[in-house]
Scaffold this active site. Structure first.
Site, mmCIF file in Angstrom:
data_model
loop_
_atom_site.group_PDB
_atom_site.id
_atom_site.type_symbol
_atom_site.label_atom_id
_atom_site.label_comp_id
_atom_site.label_asym_id
_atom_site.label_seq_id
_atom_site.Cartn_x
_atom_site.Cartn_y
_atom_site.Cartn_z
ATOM 1 N N LYS A 73 -26.069 -48.081 41.009
ATOM 2 C CA LYS A 73 -27.135 -47.333 41.657
ATOM 3 C C LYS A 73 -28.017 -46.637 40.622
ATOM 4 C CE LYS A 73 -24.516 -46.149 45.864
ATOM 5 N NZ LYS A 73 -25.449 -46.668 46.867
ATOM 6 N N ARG B 58 -18.784 -52.310 53.842
ATOM 7 C CA ARG B 58 -18.412 -53.371 54.795
ATOM 8 C C ARG B 58 -17.203 -54.156 54.300
ATOM 9 N NH1 ARG B 58 -24.352 -55.691 54.174
ATOM 10 N NH2 ARG B 58 -24.579 -53.456 53.782
#
Length: 503
Positions: free
Chosen positions: A286, A360
């Site tokens: 990130k 996920r």
């Protein structure tokens, strides 16, 4: 703080003794441009028209959220009266009521008031009852008083003196209002736990810390708790979950908490919370700006902890299972790389195209694990996608489900709990981008409709039971000067379970 309910009928002139009783402050609502009514009318009579004169003079115009303290008022026992502006009466719904309650508490908490009588729960709120108003008042006050000071070198003194709150309701509402206050305090306690876990830094709130927290919660509230380590997780063939944790030295934990409030054969509701205690993005690193806020990537897990605490405190008559896959996502020479293919617990293979789409990957194995409980419903809660923030901002959480009945229950609960939620589409077409040339599916699609694509990914692992997904990326915490975890969606989830239990 101690909350109590007092039945009071302002229309029958039987409140004289109540008004002359000693207290530090009585809270009265005033509508904009309207004549006085209810408690305000009774106070006005007792004070020989004082409130009428103040309104006529323009000192209190009833504007929404405005407040005015009256000191040393003759004719009543309270040493102060707090007038709270309510806005237009024909627009006085749940948002206006909640704002009036917060305005009242903010004013009171800035003083040395110890005991207060709160009459706003008797106001006519559109489509809401007095018990809802009482619970909302409790939650509003608890929200205003929450502080996270555990890690400061010097303990900070309490910013308020308030200890006792008497909420007045009509006599017919007394029984339900008492239950509502109990519910409000339980939800607030759950929200405080969720906030505390969310606000802790990643060097303290690790997967192992969450495991220990689960064990403590189990002892306090008699929950059955299992905390599985990496060898046990590997034995369950959760290759997708373990792919996320390969780059860190912090061991993954798979936490299962069971609350039994109904018979052993009653199908439970299963709550699954994303527990990434720090998300660097892994190899798909990130940007550095704001990365500190990735300690909040376990707020889904924190909300499961908080909800189970509230449910257990209330003793709801249903069974609830909380599942928390807890990991840390870090880059290293051992970390999963973009393009790697992993095998989930379900047997489906996944091409990891982006290691920052890690939530996920842990949730899919947890959702497969949930099948063994033969659940009545499964709800997963996750700070899953930035796309959800682009779609809905920081007000609504996003609800995805193919089950209209379950979605309807959650939307009803969100309205009752004043915990806004918006249903999003889950058409099969959104899953087209998950096709892979090399595995059963990829973990990301394209940029469009990213939150719907993520929900479609999760749906592939939920065919065995009714399922809903809550993407809380926009509402789990606040940034800037008000930075901190919000405690949402504990009110929504707890209300859903209260409704399911019929309590």
């Amino acid at each position: 703080m101690d909350f109590s309910i007092k039945a009071c009928d302002w229309t029958k002139g039987t409140t004289g003794g109540f008004l002359t009783g000693k207290s530090d402050c009585i809270v009265i609502g005033v509508f904009e441009g309207q004549s006085l009514s209810g408690a305000a009318l009774e106070i006005d009579a007792a004070t020989k028209g004082l409130l009428t004169r103040i309104v006529k003079a323009g000192d209190m115009q009833g504007k929404s959220g405005s407040t005015l303290f009256l000191h040393e008022v003759e004719g009543i026992g309270a040493s102060r009266v707090l007038l709270v502006g309510l806005g237009k009466q024909d627009a006085f719904g749940q948002k206006a009521y909640a704002e009036a309650a917060r305005a009242a508490w903010r004013a009171i908490l800035g003083t040395k008031i110890v005991q207060v009588t709160f009459t706003l729960a008797q106001l006519p709120v559109k489509e809401r009852t007095a018990d809802w108003a009482a619970r909302t008042a409790v939650l509003a006050l608890r929200g205003e008083t929450y502080q996270f000071t555990q890690l400061k070198s010097k303990p900070e003194p309490a910013k308020h003196a308030l200890k006792r709150i008497v909420v007045t309701v009509d006599p017919a509402d007394e029984k339900l209002a008492k239950l509502a206050v109990k519910q409000g305090q339980a939800v607030a306690n759950g929200m405080d736990l969720t906030r505390d876990l969310g606000n802790l830094p990643g060097n303290i709130c690790t997967p192992s810390y969450l495991g220990e927290t689960a064990k403590k919660l189990g002892k306090e509230f008699k929950l059955k708790v299992e905390v599985l380590g990496e060898k046990q997780i590997e034995a369950l063939k959760m290759g997708s979950l373990l792919s996320v944790t390969r780059g860190t030295t912090e061991p993954a934990q798979f936490i299962v908490m069971q609350y039994q409030g109904a018979g052993a054969k009653a199908a439970p509701v299963v709550l699954v919370g994303k527990g990434v205690t720090f998300d660097s993005g892994g190899i798909s690193l990130k940007p550095g700006e704001g990365m500190d806020e990735m300690k909040y990537d376990m707020c889904g897990a924190a909300s499961v902890f908080g909800t189970l605490r509230a449910v257990a405190e209330l003793g709801l008559k249903l069974n609830v299972v909380g599942i928390v896959p807890a990991v840390e996502n870090m880059p290293s020479g051992q970390a999963t790389k973009p393009g790697d293919i992993v095998t989930s617990m379900s047997g489906l293979t996944i091409e990891v195209l982006n290691t920052d789409a890690e939530g996920r990957l842990i949730l899919c194995d947890a959702l497969t694990y949930a099948e063994r409980f033969k659940p009545a419903a499964v709800i997963d809660v996750a700070t899953l996608t930035g796309a959800c923030i682009i779609a809905l901002g920081h007000h609504h959480s996003a609800l995805f489900s193919k089950d209209d009945a379950l979605a309807g229950e959650l939307l009803d609960a969100s309205r009752e709990a004043t915990d806004p939620t918006w249903r999003m589409p889950l058409d099969e077409e959104y899953g087209e981008g998950l096709k892979s040339n090399f595995a059963d599916l990829a973990n990301i699609g394209g940029r469009p409709a990213g939150s719907a694509v993520a929900a479609c990914f999760l749906s592939r692992f939920t065919e065995a039971y009714p399922w809903a997904h809550l993407d809380i990326a926009g509402i789990a915490w606040k940034s800037g000067a008000a930075k901190g975890a919000t405690g949402r969606p504990v009110p929504l989830l707890t209300q859903f379970l209260i409704d399911r239990a019929g309590q």
